[in-house]
Design an enzyme around this catalytic site. Structure first.
Site, PDB file in Angstrom:
ATOM      1  N   ARG A 129       0.800  -1.228   0.000  1.00 50.90           N
ATOM      2  CA  ARG A 129       0.000   0.000   0.000  1.00 50.90           C
ATOM      3  C   ARG A 129       0.837   1.285   0.000  1.00 50.90           C
ATOM      4  NH1 ARG A 129      -5.116  -1.059   3.902  1.00 50.90           N
ATOM      5  NH2 ARG A 129      -6.007   0.547   2.589  1.00 50.90           N
ATOM      6  N   ASP A 132       2.680   6.796  -3.168  1.00 51.14           N
ATOM      7  CA  ASP A 132       3.315   7.615  -4.211  1.00 51.14           C
ATOM      8  C   ASP A 132       2.315   8.488  -4.973  1.00 51.14           C
ATOM      9  OD1 ASP A 132       2.620   4.847  -5.003  1.00 51.14           O
ATOM     10  OD2 ASP A 132       3.109   5.547  -7.015  1.00 51.14           O
ATOM     11  N   ASP A 313     -13.191  -5.172  -0.703  1.00 50.34           N
ATOM     12  CA  ASP A 313     -13.575  -5.267   0.712  1.00 50.34           C
ATOM     13  C   ASP A 313     -14.698  -6.285   0.955  1.00 50.34           C
ATOM     14  OD1 ASP A 313     -11.678  -3.344   1.092  1.00 50.34           O
ATOM     15  OD2 ASP A 313     -13.059  -1.718   1.554  1.00 50.34           O
ATOM     16  N   ARG A 405     -12.199  -2.086  14.148  1.00 49.96           N
ATOM     17  CA  ARG A 405     -11.857  -0.930  13.319  1.00 49.96           C
ATOM     18  C   ARG A 405     -13.019  -0.539  12.423  1.00 49.96           C
ATOM     19  NH1 ARG A 405      -7.902  -1.969   9.247  1.00 49.96           N
ATOM     20  NH2 ARG A 405      -8.660   0.045   8.657  1.00 49.96           N
TER      21      ARG A 405
HETATM   22  C1  LIG Z   1     -10.140   4.067   4.305  1.00 51.65           C
HETATM   23  C2  LIG Z   1     -10.487   3.549   2.966  1.00 51.65           C
HETATM   24  O1  LIG Z   1     -11.234   4.150   2.226  1.00 51.65           O
HETATM   25  N1  LIG Z   1      -9.980   2.355   2.642  1.00 51.65           N
HETATM   26  C3  LIG Z   1     -10.310   1.765   1.363  1.00 51.65           C
HETATM   27  C4  LIG Z   1      -9.429   2.343   0.295  1.00 51.65           C
HETATM   28  O2  LIG Z   1      -8.082   2.101   0.675  1.00 51.65           O
HETATM   29  P1  LIG Z   1      -6.924   2.894  -0.070  1.00 51.65           P
HETATM   30  O3  LIG Z   1      -7.387   4.256  -0.392  1.00 51.65           O
HETATM   31  O4  LIG Z   1      -5.707   2.726   0.761  1.00 51.65           O
HETATM   32  O5  LIG Z   1      -6.768   2.026  -1.388  1.00 51.65           O
HETATM   33  P2  LIG Z   1      -6.323   2.524  -2.815  1.00 51.65           P
HETATM   34  O6  LIG Z   1      -7.523   2.653  -3.693  1.00 51.65           O
HETATM   35  O7  LIG Z   1      -5.450   3.719  -2.672  1.00 51.65           O
HETATM   36  O8  LIG Z   1      -5.429   1.313  -3.307  1.00 51.65           O
HETATM   37  C5  LIG Z   1      -5.661   0.650  -4.542  1.00 51.65           C
HETATM   38  C6  LIG Z   1      -4.360   0.096  -5.084  1.00 51.65           C
HETATM   39  O9  LIG Z   1      -3.508   1.178  -5.442  1.00 51.65           O
HETATM   40  C7  LIG Z   1      -2.243   1.047  -4.855  1.00 51.65           C
HETATM   41  N2  LIG Z   1      -1.715   2.400  -4.564  1.00 51.65           N
HETATM   42  C8  LIG Z   1      -2.488   3.297  -3.910  1.00 51.65           C
HETATM   43  C9  LIG Z   1      -2.036   4.569  -3.630  1.00 51.65           C
HETATM   44  C10 LIG Z   1      -0.744   4.930  -4.060  1.00 51.65           C
HETATM   45  O10 LIG Z   1      -0.270   6.045  -3.850  1.00 51.65           O
HETATM   46  N3  LIG Z   1       0.002   4.004  -4.730  1.00 51.65           N
HETATM   47  C11 LIG Z   1      -0.453   2.739  -4.997  1.00 51.65           C
HETATM   48  O11 LIG Z   1       0.260   1.930  -5.600  1.00 51.65           O
HETATM   49  C12 LIG Z   1      -2.511   0.230  -3.581  1.00 51.65           C
HETATM   50  O12 LIG Z   1      -1.345  -0.407  -3.112  1.00 51.65           O
HETATM   51  C13 LIG Z   1      -3.565  -0.742  -4.068  1.00 51.65           C
HETATM   52  O13 LIG Z   1      -2.954  -1.808  -4.733  1.00 51.65           O
HETATM   53  O14 LIG Z   1      -9.736   1.732  -0.960  1.00 51.65           O
HETATM   54  C14 LIG Z   1      -9.480   0.311  -0.991  1.00 51.65           C
HETATM   55  C15 LIG Z   1      -9.757  -0.171  -2.400  1.00 51.65           C
HETATM   56  O15 LIG Z   1     -11.093  -0.056  -2.695  1.00 51.65           O
HETATM   57  C16 LIG Z   1     -10.335  -0.378   0.065  1.00 51.65           C
HETATM   58  O16 LIG Z   1      -9.977  -1.725   0.116  1.00 51.65           O
HETATM   59  C17 LIG Z   1     -10.147   0.250   1.444  1.00 51.65           C
HETATM   60  O17 LIG Z   1     -11.114  -0.245   2.336  1.00 51.65           O
HETATM   61  C1  LIG Z   2      -8.910  -2.406   3.838  1.00 57.21           C
HETATM   62  C2  LIG Z   2      -9.853  -1.755   4.525  1.00 57.21           C
HETATM   63  O1  LIG Z   2      -9.690  -0.628   5.208  1.00 57.21           O
HETATM   64  P1  LIG Z   2      -8.408   0.306   5.425  1.00 57.21           P
HETATM   65  O2  LIG Z   2      -8.105   0.973   4.130  1.00 57.21           O
HETATM   66  O3  LIG Z   2      -8.912   1.286   6.444  1.00 57.21           O
HETATM   67  O4  LIG Z   2      -7.291  -0.569   5.903  1.00 57.21           O
HETATM   68  C3  LIG Z   2     -11.261  -2.238   4.564  1.00 57.21           C
HETATM   69  O5  LIG Z   2     -12.128  -1.454   4.966  1.00 57.21           O
HETATM   70  O6  LIG Z   2     -11.512  -3.405   4.229  1.00 57.21           O
END
Ligand SMILES: CC(=O)N[C@H]1[C@@H](OP(=O)(O)OP(=O)(O)OC[C@H]2O[C@@H](n3ccc(=O)[nH]c3=O)[C@H](O)[C@@H]2O)O[C@H](CO)[C@@H](O)[C@@H]1O
Ligand SMILES: C=C(OP(=O)(O)O)C(=O)O
Length: 425
Positions: A129, A132, A313, A405
Site C-alpha cells: 500500500r 506515491d 472489501d 476498526r
Molecule cells: C479508508 C479507505 O477508504 N480504505 C479503502 C481504500 O483504501 P486505499 O485508499 O488505501 O486504497 P487505494 O484505492 O489507494 O489502493 C488501490 C491500489 O492502489 C495502490 N496504490 C495506492 C495509492 C498509491 O499512492 N500508490 C499505490 O500503488 C494500492 O497499493 C492498491 O494496490 O480503498 C481500498 C480499495 O477499494 C479499500 O480496500 C479500502 O477499504
Molecule cells: C482495507 C480496509 O480498510 P483500510 O483501508 O482502512 O485498511 C477495509 O475497509 O476493508
C-alpha cells in the site's frame, strides 16, 4: 485479549440497521481540517478508526466533540470538529500505523496551513500500500514534498490548481488530492480518479462547506479552488460493505435478512453476485432483503475491481460463502497483492481452497467444523464470523481488534438476527 465465539447452525432472520460508512466518515473527518468554522457530521459509526481519527485531529489542535447522548446510536450519532484551534501539522507514527486513513490529513493540512508531516503508514496484512500517488498529486498542486525519517514532509505557499493523472485508480489518493484542490488557487483536474461512492459522499460534504466540485463519482473530477471553506452539517453515507456482509450472512445460512438505511445504488456488483448465488434479492428504497429460503448458495466467480466493479472489501466474505456453496468458484484479487490471509484460517474450518498467485479456487463442502482461528485483517475477521455462523460447533476468533476498526456492534447486530455469537475476554 478479546475473542469472538460463534456457534454455527442457525439461519439468520430479521432486520438490521446499517451504520455510516467507515470509508466515508474517515476522509470526511479529515476534510473538516479545511474549514474555518465547526463542521458537524452525523450518522457517525462508533468504530475504533473513528476514535483514532479523533486522536489525530485532536493532536493537531482541533476540538473534537462526540455527543455522548447519541454516540453509538446510529443515524443520530454526531461528531463536531472545530478546526479553528489547529496549530500543529504532524500526524505521528503511533497513530498512522494503526490506521492508514490518517494519511488523509496530508491534503487538508497542506492546503489550509501550508505544511504537513505525516508518518508513512507502512505495509499492512493485505499489501504494501504505497502512497506515491498521494505525493505525486500534492506535487502537481505546487507542493514541495520530501520523504525522510519515515515521514512525508510537504510544504507550500497557497497551492495552485493543476492537472493530475493518477497512474492507477486509488481511492485515498483521489480523496487527498480532491481535498487539497478545494483551497488551491484556480482549477484542478483529477484524471483516472476513483469513482467509489465514498468519494461522492466526501465531495458532497466539501460542497456543503463551500467547495466547487464537478464530476465526483466519475473518472474525471474538476475542482475550482476557493479562498476559504466554512462550517456545514453532513450525514454520512451508509456502509455498503457492512450491508453486504449481513446479506452474505443471510445467503450462507439459508436465511432471510433485511438491511435498513442502506444505499443499494452503491451495491450493484454485490447484489448481482448474491442473485447469481441463488438468493432472492429485493430492493425497496433504502431496504435490501436477501431471502435464501433454506437453500444452499451456488458458488460464484469474483473478480475484484475498482468501483463500479466488485469491491475488494467484500472478497473475503464471498470466499467464505463459496466455502459452503454448491460447486466451485474462482476468486481473483486484483487490487491488493496479499489479500488472501483468510484462506489458511478458513481451511482450519474445513474449507477446500487452492491459491495460485492472485487467484483462489474454492470448492464448496457440505459443512465446516468450528475451530479456533485468528483474524488477520478487518474483512478477514468478517469472513471468519460468517464461516463460524455455518460451522458445526464453536468457532473462536482471536485478534478481533481488526474487526472493531470497521464494524459497529457486530455481535449485537448478528444476535438480533438470531445468531449465537458473543465476545469474551
Ligand atoms: C479508508 C479507505 O477508504 N480504505 C479503502 C481504500 O483504501 P486505499 O485508499 O488505501 O486504497 P487505494 O484505492 O489507494 O489502493 C488501490 C491500489 O492502489 C495502490 N496504490 C495506492 C495509492 C498509491 O499512492 N500508490 C499505490 O500503488 C494500492 O497499493 C492498491 O494496490 O480503498 C481500498 C480499495 O477499494 C479499500 O480496500 C479500502 O477499504
Ligand atoms: C482495507 C480496509 O480498510 P483500510 O483501508 O482502512 O485498511 C477495509 O475497509 O476493508
Amino acid at each position: 485479549m478479546q475473542k469472538i465465539v460463534v456457534e454455527g447452525g442457525r439461519a439468520l432472520d430479521g432486520e438490521v440497521p446499517v451504520s455510516g460508512a467507515k470509508n466515508a466518515v474517515l476522509p470526511i473527518l479529515c476534510a473538516t481540517l479545511l474549514a474555518n468554522e465547526p463542521v458537524t457530521i452525523r450518522n457517525v459509526p462508533a468504530l475504533h478508526d473513528v476514535a483514532t481519527t479523533k486522536k489525530v485531529l485532536a493532536g493537531l489542535g482541533a476540538g473534537v466533540e462526540i455527543d455522548p447522548a447519541t454516540w453509538g446510536g446510529g443515524r443520530d450519532s454526531a461528531v463536531t470538529v472545530d478546526p479553528r484551534g489547529v496549530n500543529g501539522h504532524v500526524a505521528p507514527y503511533e497513530l498512522v500505523k494503526t490506521m492508514r486513513a490518517s494519511v488523509l490529513v496530508l491534503g487538508p493540512l497542506l492546503a489550509r496551513h501550508g505544511a504537513a508531516e505525516v508518518s508513512l503508514p507502512g505495509g499492512c496484512a493485505i499489501g504494501s500500500r504505497p502512497v506515491d500517488q498521494h505525493i505525486k498529486g500534492m506535487q502537481a498542486l505546487g507542493a514541495e514534498v520530501v520523504v525522510e525519517h519515515g515521514f512525508i514532509k510537504a510544504r507550500a505557499g497557497r497551492l495552485r490548481g493543476g492537472r493530475v493523472t493518477f497512474d492507477m485508480v486509488s481511492v485515498g489518493a483521489t480523496e487527498n488530492v480532491l481535498m487539497a484542490a478545494c483551497l488551491a488557487e484556480g482549477e484542478s483536474v483529477l484524471e483516472n480518479a476513483a469513482m467509489e461512492p465514498e468519494i461522492v459522499d466526501l465531495a458532497d460534504c466539501l460542497a456543503a462547506m463551500g467547495a466547487k466540485i464537478e464530476g465526483a463519482g466519475s473518472g474525471r473530477i474538476h475542482v475550482q479552488g476557493v479562498a476559504a471553506l466554512g462550517g456545514a452539517t453532513h450525514s454520512v453515507l451508509a456502509d455498503r460493505i457492512e450491508a453486504g456482509t449481513f446479506l452474505v450472512a443471510a445467503a450462507m445460512t439459508g436465511g432471510r435478512v433485511t438491511v435498513l438505511h442502506a444505499h443499494p445504488q452503491s451495491m450493484d456488483a454485490v447484489l448481482a453476485k448474491l442473485a447469481e448465488a441463488g438468493a432472492e434479492v429485493l430492493v425497496e428504497g433504502d431496504r435490501i432483503t436477501v431471502d435464501m429460503r433454506g437453500r444452499r448458495p451456488r458458488a460464484v466467480d469474483v473478480n475484484t475491481l475498482p468501483h463500479p466493479g466488485f469491491p475488494t472489501d467484500m472478497q473475503a466474505q464471498f470466499m467464505a460463502m463459496n466455502c459452503i456453496a454448491e460447486g466451485a468458484g474462482m476468486i481473483r484479487e486484483t487490487i491488493f497483492e496479499n489479500r488472501f490471509m483468510h484462506v489458511q484460517e478458513l481451511q482450519r474450518l474445513g474449507a477446500d481452497i487452492k491459491v495460485d498467485g492472485h487467484t483462489a479456487v474454492v470448492r464448496g463442502v457440505p459443512d465446516l467444523t468450528g475451530a479456533p482461528v485468528m483474524a488477520t485483517d478487518l474483512r478477514a475477521s468478517a469472513s471468519l464470523i460468517l464461516a463460524g455462523l455455518v460451522a458445526r460447533g464453536e468457532t473462536v476468533i482471536d485478534r478481533i481488534y481488526h474487526l472493531d476498526r470497521g464494524y459497529e456492534n457486530i455481535e449485537a447486530k448478528l444476535s438480533g438476527l438470531g445468531a449465537k455469537i458473543r465476545r469474551v475476554g
